[in-house]
Design an enzyme around this catalytic site. Structure first.
Site, PDB file in Angstrom:
ATOM      1  CB  THR A   1      -0.910   0.019   1.249  1.00 54.06           C
ATOM      2  OG1 THR A   1      -0.090  -0.267   2.385  1.00 54.06           O
ATOM      3  CG2 THR A   1      -2.029  -1.000   1.144  1.00 54.06           C
ATOM      4  N   GLY A   2       2.146   1.159   0.275  1.00 51.39           N
ATOM      5  CA  GLY A   2       2.996   2.345   0.441  1.00 51.39           C
ATOM      6  C   GLY A   2       3.493   2.918  -0.875  1.00 51.39           C
TER       7      GLY A   2
ATOM      8  CD  GLU B   1      18.320   9.010   2.766  1.00 53.90           C
ATOM      9  OE1 GLU B   1      17.729   8.195   3.507  1.00 53.90           O
ATOM     10  OE2 GLU B   1      18.225   8.975   1.528  1.00 53.90           O
TER      11      GLU B   1
ATOM     12  NE  ARG C   1      12.561  13.943   2.142  1.00 55.28           N
ATOM     13  CZ  ARG C   1      12.907  12.712   1.810  1.00 55.28           C
ATOM     14  NH1 ARG C   1      13.089  12.381   0.535  1.00 55.28           N
ATOM     15  NH2 ARG C   1      13.106  11.794   2.728  1.00 55.28           N
TER      16      ARG C   1
ATOM     17  CB  CYS D   1      16.223   6.124  -3.317  1.00 58.05           C
ATOM     18  SG  CYS D   1      15.897   6.931  -1.741  1.00 58.05           S
TER      19      CYS D   1
ATOM     20  CG  ASN E   1      12.552   9.088  -5.429  1.00 57.27           C
ATOM     21  OD1 ASN E   1      12.280   9.802  -6.387  1.00 57.27           O
ATOM     22  ND2 ASN E   1      11.750   8.959  -4.399  1.00 57.27           N
TER      23      ASN E   1
ATOM     24  CB  VAL F   1       8.540   1.384  -2.216  1.00 56.94           C
ATOM     25  CG1 VAL F   1       9.243   0.239  -2.926  1.00 56.94           C
ATOM     26  CG2 VAL F   1       9.522   2.532  -1.964  1.00 56.94           C
TER      27      VAL F   1
ATOM     28  CB  SER G   1      -3.967  -2.273   4.735  1.00 57.91           C
ATOM     29  OG  SER G   1      -3.335  -1.040   4.946  1.00 57.91           O
TER      30      SER G   1
ATOM     31  CG  HIS H   1      16.264  11.044  -4.487  1.00 57.73           C
ATOM     32  ND1 HIS H   1      15.037  11.636  -4.255  1.00 57.73           N
ATOM     33  CD2 HIS H   1      16.360  10.030  -3.588  1.00 57.73           C
ATOM     34  CE1 HIS H   1      14.421  10.992  -3.277  1.00 57.73           C
ATOM     35  NE2 HIS H   1      15.195  10.016  -2.858  1.00 57.73           N
TER      36      HIS H   1
END
Ligand code: NAP
Length: 368
Positions: free
Chosen positions: A29-30, A219, A252, A165, A346, A32, A57, A259
């Site tokens: 569901t996300g 990150e 961001r 990514c 990404n 990705v 979900s 990206h």
């Protein structure tokens, strides 16, 4: 609508399976997960069979649970699937994971221990000593470590991962330079799209009219460590990191996908740098997915874009269905040796598309 998903998969691949292989998507569901569902719709080797997400979900039809956000329609077959809860027994042996990292580590281990081949996007297992961190154009030989992992688990199951990514864009863009001259030091500054944070990741109030010079979840540390494993060697069953040092600063920015990053490189053999040779090496770069003609493989994994103001996210992210990294602005660097700009889609080359390519490599090598 962009041409990202409308262009066909590479045709004429050598070793297509007789029947499409049924697959499950964890975290379907996300951000990705939806890309997985989109890319699987017309995939010639794999067929979406099961979707898995959280208790929020589970039990609902995918059409309701997903809150679809992509610019192609939700595939009908996916819409009708009932979402399964994480941990459910699966009929598919091949499992793609786009799970949130808070749950991915344990869940992916669990499915691998049950005999599944888990092809993951999450950070949790990337640096494990018997888990390949794959970019098939760069280190397809790293699958050599899988047998060790299967022994540890005591079965046929295993995990392979794709990098962060931004790491994918960085590692691919610098690979031709590493092969030509050897790299000693890397400084990279990223401008990362909001889809990289997941749908609930950054509030519009926070990102519109703004740049946020911080991305959580380690990150910068990921970008500073993962390329060393990817461009390192597998020797006697052990990964030996590439020797370069990396300094990463991440931001961001208010783009949706793609990206962008500016990269400066310090080289080991700096006396012989020839910019034309580097540009040519970028355009001519090919790897195992191109030789094997894997369905998701771009014809050219890297494209040099000559215009002075490119690459740009909106104009260049969809090159070759989002599977190619665009490189531009190659020039000398007054502090280190060489500078360039790179762009990676990404959620496609940086996530779901990368995982599909990994699974295609495994299938082509008879490892599924
Ligand atoms: N976005 C990118 O560009 C990108 C790139 C590379 C790697 N990644 C990695 O890929 C993973 C997914 O990222 P994303 O951006 O797609 O995140 P996302 O949009 O927040 O989606 C997360 C998914 O995980 C599921 N989930 C969350 N908590 C769960 C739980 N307790 N049990 C079971 N399922 C749970 C969610 O299901 P519900 O909808 O039911 O909550 C959803 O399907 C992350 O590990 C991320 O670091 C993302």
């Amino acid at each position: 609508m962009s041409d990202t998903m409308t262009a066909p998969y590479t045709a004429g691949e050598a070793k297509a399976p007789v029947k499409r292989i049924p697959v499950a998507v964890l975290g379907a569901t996300g951000s990705v997960g939806q890309r997985f569902v989109q890319l699987l719709e017309h995939h010639p080797w794999f067929k979406l069979h099961e979707v898995v997400a959280s208790e929020r979900s589970a039990g609902r039809p995918y059409r309701e649970a997903a809150g679809w956000r992509l610019d192609t329609l939700m595939p009908d077959d996916a819409a009708a699937l009932a979402v399964k809860p994480l941990g459910a027994e699966l009929q598919s042996r091949l499992v793609f994971s786009g799970l949130d990292s808070s749950v991915a580590g344990e869940a992916e281990d669990d499915y691998a221990n049950r005999g599944c081949v888990v092809v993951s996007n999450s950070r949790n297992h990337r640096m494990d000593p018997d888990v390949p961190l794959l970019i098939p154009e760069l280190n397809a030989d790293h699958v050599g470590v899988i047998e060790q992992q299967q022994k540890r688990r005591g079965g046929r199951g295993y995990i392979v991962t794709n990098p962060n990514c931004s790491t994918i864009g960085l590692a691919m863009a610098i690979a031709p330079v590493e092969r030509l001259y050897g790299i000693e030091a890397i400084h990279v500054t990223t401008m990362q799209a909001i889809s990289g944070a997941g749908y609930n990741g950054v509030a519009s109030w926070a990102i519109l009219d703004n740049v946020i010079p911080y991305i959580g979840g380690g990150e910068e540390e990921k970008i500073e460590s993962e390329p060393r494993k990817i461009l390192g060697r597998l020797e006697n069953g052990q990964f030996v990191d590439a020797p370069f040092r990396i300094s990463a600063q991440v931001n961001r920015v208010p783009t949706i996908d793609g990206h962008l990053m500016t990269i400066s490189l310090g080289l080991r053999s700096r006396n012989f740098v020839n910019l034309d040779q580097v540009r040519e090496a970028i355009d001519n770069f090919r790897g195992e997915p191109q030789h094997l003609r894997l369905p998701s493989a771009p014809h050219r994994p890297l494209h040099y874009v000559a215009e002075a103001d490119r690459p740009q996210p909106r104009l260049d992210r969809d090159r070759e269905r989002g599977m190619s990294v665009s490189v531009g602005r190659l020039r000398p660097c007054p502090l280190l040796d060489l500078r360039m700009v790179a762009l990676v889609h990404n959620t496609i080359r940086g996530a779901a598309g990368a995982a599909l390519l990994n699974a295609e490599l495994l299938e082509a090598k008879g490892m599924l």
